[in-house]
Design a protein around this motif. Structure first.
Motif, PDB file in Angstrom:
ATOM      1  N   PRO A 142       0.814  -1.225   0.000  1.00  0.00           N
ATOM      2  CA  PRO A 142       0.000   0.000   0.000  1.00  0.00           C
ATOM      3  C   PRO A 142       0.844   1.270   0.000  1.00  0.00           C
ATOM      4  O   PRO A 142       1.961   1.290   0.507  1.00  0.00           O
ATOM      5  N   TYR A 143       0.257   2.310  -0.598  1.00  0.00           N
ATOM      6  CA  TYR A 143       0.880   3.634  -0.613  1.00  0.00           C
ATOM      7  C   TYR A 143       0.183   4.499   0.449  1.00  0.00           C
ATOM      8  O   TYR A 143      -1.040   4.654   0.440  1.00  0.00           O
ATOM      9  N   VAL A 144       0.990   5.056   1.325  1.00  0.00           N
ATOM     10  CA  VAL A 144       0.521   6.025   2.323  1.00  0.00           C
ATOM     11  C   VAL A 144       1.143   7.358   1.916  1.00  0.00           C
ATOM     12  O   VAL A 144       2.280   7.397   1.456  1.00  0.00           O
ATOM     13  N   TYR A 145       0.385   8.442   2.054  1.00  0.00           N
ATOM     14  CA  TYR A 145       0.936   9.751   1.701  1.00  0.00           C
ATOM     15  C   TYR A 145       0.949  10.647   2.927  1.00  0.00           C
ATOM     16  O   TYR A 145       0.036  10.601   3.758  1.00  0.00           O
ATOM     17  N   ALA A 146       1.991  11.461   3.029  1.00  0.00           N
ATOM     18  CA  ALA A 146       2.106  12.421   4.131  1.00  0.00           C
ATOM     19  C   ALA A 146       2.198  13.823   3.547  1.00  0.00           C
ATOM     20  O   ALA A 146       3.073  14.109   2.727  1.00  0.00           O
ATOM     21  N   ILE A 147       1.257  14.675   3.951  1.00  0.00           N
ATOM     22  CA  ILE A 147       1.273  16.080   3.534  1.00  0.00           C
ATOM     23  C   ILE A 147       1.684  16.894   4.753  1.00  0.00           C
ATOM     24  O   ILE A 147       1.038  16.819   5.805  1.00  0.00           O
ATOM     25  N   ILE A 148       2.756  17.646   4.622  1.00  0.00           N
ATOM     26  CA  ILE A 148       3.266  18.422   5.754  1.00  0.00           C
ATOM     27  C   ILE A 148       2.663  19.830   5.706  1.00  0.00           C
ATOM     28  O   ILE A 148       2.836  20.551   4.715  1.00  0.00           O
TER      29      ILE A 148
END
Ligand code: ZN
Length: 356
Positions: free
Chosen positions: A33-39
């Motif tokens: 799975p791809y997890v995304y982090a937006i800072i």
């Protein structure tokens, strides 16, 4: 901090100045799975941004159970807070020499399937957002997450269900996009230097688009058509915005332009929205991927693609299709349809007979 021995179930790469892709690359379920982090930095005007900034996490992966017996870091949160990331100046995404986990979190779950929620318990102190489209769906998470089917522990979490159009930080928008599941949602982030659309499992390329028993192809068509319309509208606004900037010479005043890379390392165009999916597809032009995926599913329901495989899954007659007609985007004809089809589909047979 030395992390030489911290073998992890995850790795992270930078997508834009404010966005990272976290891959759970060798999980025991082969979901990758791809997890995304937006800072969201602390200096942001956002009311939700904590004193030290906020990380918006899109999904939480499938729990860190790795095929690598030496992978010591199995917690997504521990990875984010302690493991140095080359693309982040060799610092953890949320930690430095002074303190781990300085930034707060907002977790957005694109839907409740196990490969998106198994890491969520480590964020029980954070706001966890999910779609309010069909609240009853959350009454039976063990079943609908597929945790029961896999005979694994169902994470306990209390999502805050948010309506279509809900915004985080005034600009990041949550769109209800039922189809893959009734609770599927899409996140639109225009704050990145190249706007991003996070579609979860609604569609991706080179792996089968899957509809479980709870899915609806009718809803999927509605959602994808709405997303196409949404992307068209937003890109028109972006084009106007870019013209204004050029007119006022803003781009010529030395503003830092961050390059955005896709997985092949090519920089992308300004004014285009990029699509990031829950698996496989990342930084691809959103409009094109949405339109070509829709054409493929139309070919399936229109009877123009043959059934490639038929079997019983979760008690239902299930069928698989692989794109064999010419891809109208790439121009490639998948003559065999056996391997490397750009689009493929696995769904209960009863689902695609419902489109009327
Ligand atoms: Zn899913």
């Amino acid at each position: 901090m030395a992390n030489d021995n911290k073998r992890s179930a995850f790795n992270a790469t930078r997508l834009t100045s404010s966005t990272f892709l976290i891959k759970e690359f060798d999980d025991i379920y082969s979901e990758h799975p791809y997890v995304y982090a937006i800072i969201i930095p602390a200096k942001s005007e956002s009311v939700l941004s904590s004193r030290h900034g906020t990380i918006i996490l899109i999904d939480t992966g499938c729990g860190g159970a790795s095929n690598d017996p030496n992978a010591r870091i199995s917690s997504l949160r521990e990875f984010i807070e302690t493991v140095e990331v080359t693309d982040n100046d060799n610092k953890p995404l949320n930690g430095d020499d002074d303190r781990q986990g300085r930034m707060g979190y907002i977790v957005v779950l694109t839907h409740c399937h196990y490969d998106h929620i198994l890491g969520v318990e480590h964020f029980s102190d954070s706001l966890i957002l999910a779609s309010s489209h069909y609240p009853e769906f959350f009454h039976n998470i063990p079943e609908h997450s597929l945790c029961n089917f896999l005979n694994i522990h169902t994470p306990k979490y209390k999502p805050t269900l948010v309506p279509h159009g809900h915004t985080i930080s005034n600009r990041i928008t949550i769109l209800h996009t039922p189809g893959h599941t009734p609770d599927s949602l899409t996140v639109y982030d225009p704050t990145s230097e190249q706007p991003m659309l996070y579609v979860g499992d609604s569609l991706y390329e080179y792996e089968p688009i899957i509809f479980p028993s709870e899915g609806s192809i009718v809803d999927w068509f509605r959602s994808v058509e709405a997303l196409i319309e949404f992307v068209r509208n937003q890109e028109s606004l972006l084009a106007i915005d870019l013209e204004d900037k050029e007119d006022s010479d803003v781009l010529g005043t030395g503003a830092v332009t961050h390059r955005v890379y896709n997985q092949r390392g090519a920089p992308r165009q300004q004014g285009r929205i990029l699509l990031n999916a829950g698996h496989v597809t990342c930084l691809e032009p959103a409009l094109t991927v949405l339109q070509t995926a829709k054409v493929f599913i139309e070919d399936v329901v229109g009877g123009r693609e043959p059934v490639r495989r038929r079997w019983v899954k979760r008690g239902e007659q299930t069928v698989e299709y692989r794109q064999s007609r010419q891809d109208r985007d790439t121009g490639i004809r998948n003559t065999t349809g056996e391997t490397n089809s750009r689009f493929s589909l696995i769904c209960p047979e009863r689902l695609h007979s419902r489109r009327t």
